[in-house]
Scaffold this motif. Sequence first.
Motif, short mmCIF file in Angstrom:
data_model
loop_
_atom_site.label_atom_id
_atom_site.label_comp_id
_atom_site.label_asym_id
_atom_site.label_seq_id
_atom_site.Cartn_x
_atom_site.Cartn_y
_atom_site.Cartn_z
N ASN A 52 0.85 -1.19 0.00
CA ASN A 52 0.00 0.00 0.00
C ASN A 52 0.89 1.25 0.00
O ASN A 52 2.12 1.15 0.06
CB ASN A 52 -0.94 0.00 1.21
CG ASN A 52 -0.18 -0.24 2.52
OD1 ASN A 52 0.79 0.47 2.81
ND2 ASN A 52 -0.61 -1.26 3.27
N ASP A 53 0.23 2.40 -0.08
CA ASP A 53 0.98 3.66 -0.14
C ASP A 53 1.78 3.93 1.13
O ASP A 53 2.86 4.53 1.09
CB ASP A 53 0.03 4.83 -0.39
CG ASP A 53 -0.51 4.83 -1.81
OD1 ASP A 53 0.21 4.33 -2.70
OD2 ASP A 53 -1.63 5.33 -2.04
N GLN A 54 1.28 3.48 2.28
CA GLN A 54 1.99 3.71 3.54
C GLN A 54 3.34 2.96 3.53
O GLN A 54 4.38 3.53 3.87
CB GLN A 54 1.14 3.23 4.71
CG GLN A 54 1.80 3.43 6.08
CD GLN A 54 1.94 4.89 6.44
OE1 GLN A 54 1.09 5.70 6.11
NE2 GLN A 54 3.02 5.25 7.10
N GLU A 55 3.30 1.68 3.13
CA GLU A 55 4.55 0.91 3.06
C GLU A 55 5.47 1.48 1.98
O GLU A 55 6.69 1.55 2.15
CB GLU A 55 4.24 -0.56 2.79
CG GLU A 55 3.64 -1.30 3.96
CD GLU A 55 3.54 -2.79 3.69
OE1 GLU A 55 3.93 -3.22 2.58
OE2 GLU A 55 3.10 -3.53 4.59
N LEU B 245 -2.20 9.59 0.39
CA LEU B 245 -2.66 9.21 1.72
C LEU B 245 -3.38 10.35 2.43
O LEU B 245 -4.04 10.14 3.46
CB LEU B 245 -1.46 8.76 2.58
CG LEU B 245 -0.81 7.43 2.19
CD1 LEU B 245 0.52 7.27 2.91
CD2 LEU B 245 -1.75 6.27 2.55
N GLY B 246 -3.19 11.58 1.93
CA GLY B 246 -3.77 12.74 2.61
C GLY B 246 -3.06 13.03 3.92
O GLY B 246 -3.64 13.63 4.84
N ARG B 247 -1.80 12.63 4.03
CA ARG B 247 -1.00 12.81 5.27
C ARG B 247 -0.12 14.06 5.12
O ARG B 247 0.94 14.02 4.50
CB ARG B 247 -0.15 11.58 5.51
CG ARG B 247 -0.92 10.32 5.86
CD ARG B 247 -1.38 10.35 7.30
NE ARG B 247 -0.27 10.45 8.22
CZ ARG B 247 0.45 9.40 8.64
NH1 ARG B 247 0.16 8.18 8.23
NH2 ARG B 247 1.45 9.59 9.49
N VAL C 286 8.72 10.43 -4.88
CA VAL C 286 7.80 9.32 -4.66
C VAL C 286 7.13 9.48 -3.29
O VAL C 286 5.92 9.28 -3.15
CB VAL C 286 8.54 7.97 -4.76
CG1 VAL C 286 7.63 6.84 -4.30
CG2 VAL C 286 9.02 7.74 -6.19
N CYS C 287 7.92 9.85 -2.28
CA CYS C 287 7.37 10.04 -0.93
C CYS C 287 6.31 11.14 -0.93
O CYS C 287 5.24 10.99 -0.31
CB CYS C 287 8.49 10.40 0.05
SG CYS C 287 9.60 9.04 0.43
N MET C 288 6.59 12.23 -1.61
CA MET C 288 5.62 13.33 -1.66
C MET C 288 4.33 12.90 -2.35
O MET C 288 3.22 13.24 -1.92
CB MET C 288 6.25 14.53 -2.36
CG MET C 288 7.42 15.15 -1.58
SD MET C 288 8.34 16.39 -2.52
CE MET C 288 7.09 17.63 -2.72
#
Length: 558
Positions: free
Chosen positions: A62-65, A99-101, A91-93
């Motif tokens: 998933n996006d978090q991992e 994720l809306g984080r 990629v992190c951004m």
Amino acid sequence: MRRLFFLCLMIIVNVSVCWSAEINLAMLYRQLDAAIDSSAYYQKQKSDVIRTLNRQYDSARNDQEQYQFAFSLYREYATFVNDSAIHYLQVCMDCADRLGRQDLKTQSQLAMACQLADTGFYPEAEYHFKAIDMSQLTQEMMITYLSGRKDLYGEMGYYSHEKRLSSQFFKRADVIRDSLFNLLPPESAEYVGLRSQVLNNQNQLDEALAYSDKWLQLVKPNTRQYAIMAFYRSEIYKKKAVNSGLQSDVELQQYWLIRSALTDIRLAIMDQGALWSLANSLIEYDGDLDRAYRYMDFSWNCISQFSTHMRSWQVSPILTRINDQYKNSLHQANTNLRFTVVAISLLLIGLLILLLYVQKKRKQLAIARNELKTANDELALLNAQLSERNTDLSEANRQLNDSNRVKDVYIGKFLSICSEYIDKLDNYRIKINRKLKAGQQNDLLRMTNSNQLKEDELKELFDNFDDVFLRLFPTFIRDFNALLRPGEEIYPTGNNRLNTDLRIFALIRLGIDESSRIAEFLRYSPNSIYSYRTRIKNKAAGNRDDFERLVKEIGIEG
């Protein structure tokens, strides 16, 4: 009284460190040379870690991992390959946006701004700094933010060509630095290190060195922080050497530069400044041009891998300086050579006079001795036979010259220059050898009796060819083996080096497909090259007649 005690303590510490540096400097140079020789091992360790993270990144569920593994890859690439570090921060951004984080977005954007600032992309860094949501910054992130902006404006001020802008940038850096001092704990390594740098910039060298001593106690050896500390400590001794003119300060500067460079190499840090600073010091104070060039060559390769234009700008003046030194050395060598030629010419003239005198005496003896008539008749017969042989040889040479005339006049200009250079060096060795056999300097005679010079030059020629070719076509070995049947693959025995089979087809890939031209470069006979080509084409996975055409297409994007 307190200040007097402080200064006395500083003198004792400096004397102790100076004595230690004097004892260990030669040993440290040997360690540094060994570390450079083993750099491929350290870089492989770093690459292994990155490969493991890449596998984890590719299998992220998933996006978090994906964010976590991408950020870990950024940390590994940050001082290894700049372009890759920036890629994974992007990629992190993107992951943070999906994720809306906002907290993760701020973390990755702050890292992006600092990475860009450190590597000379000042407008891009300024953009990301301004885009950061300040409300998301923790105290630790605020320290990173202020430190990054301070470094950004400091670098912009240092490299600006307009004095007014430079002054404005430095003022901004000073304001941010004062805010940073208010946030940092006074006993932290960051606070102590920053205070040491400020005092050094203000030419308060003894106070700067005192804080540097504290900084030394707060960082662990074999870490990036230790390498940075050692580099800035060398900058203090660099200024002290300029002010005092003492050799001990120069040695201490080089001591800490070596410490910093050793740490960079062992940690596979490509974004390094200590090694080329050490090369500059060796040129300026020691005149050790060979060692300086070796360090600059290694440092330049690291900078090229790290891929940032700012480091190239910083290194270019030192490379120019080394080039000028080589020109001066070459000029001196040419002067010595001219003197040698004149001396040899005078000796030859004397020898010619002596030979003429001996010939005259021999003629007088020949007239006086009738018994030599028979020998002279036999000599005349031999001369007639020799003349006949010379006539045959002249005819053979004429035929050979006529055959050579029709050869391709454009055969391997670059390769011929390299080969001729090696042959010239060997001829130079032979000439000096002959001169010494007729004169003195027996120690030099032993040196010139060796073919090592020619062998070293050939090795360097092949090493340079392999290195440049593999940079141009990094996937050549993999793509070449894909054209062969399974089980018939060909691999080199060393890192970044080709074997003879691969080197032949590397030349074919460059458009040099005549066996004679390949043989000239590789020091093989054309028949041997033809045999190599035939043997490898027989291993082709497809039509052997198309094999070399497919080799020439390796690396061409569709």
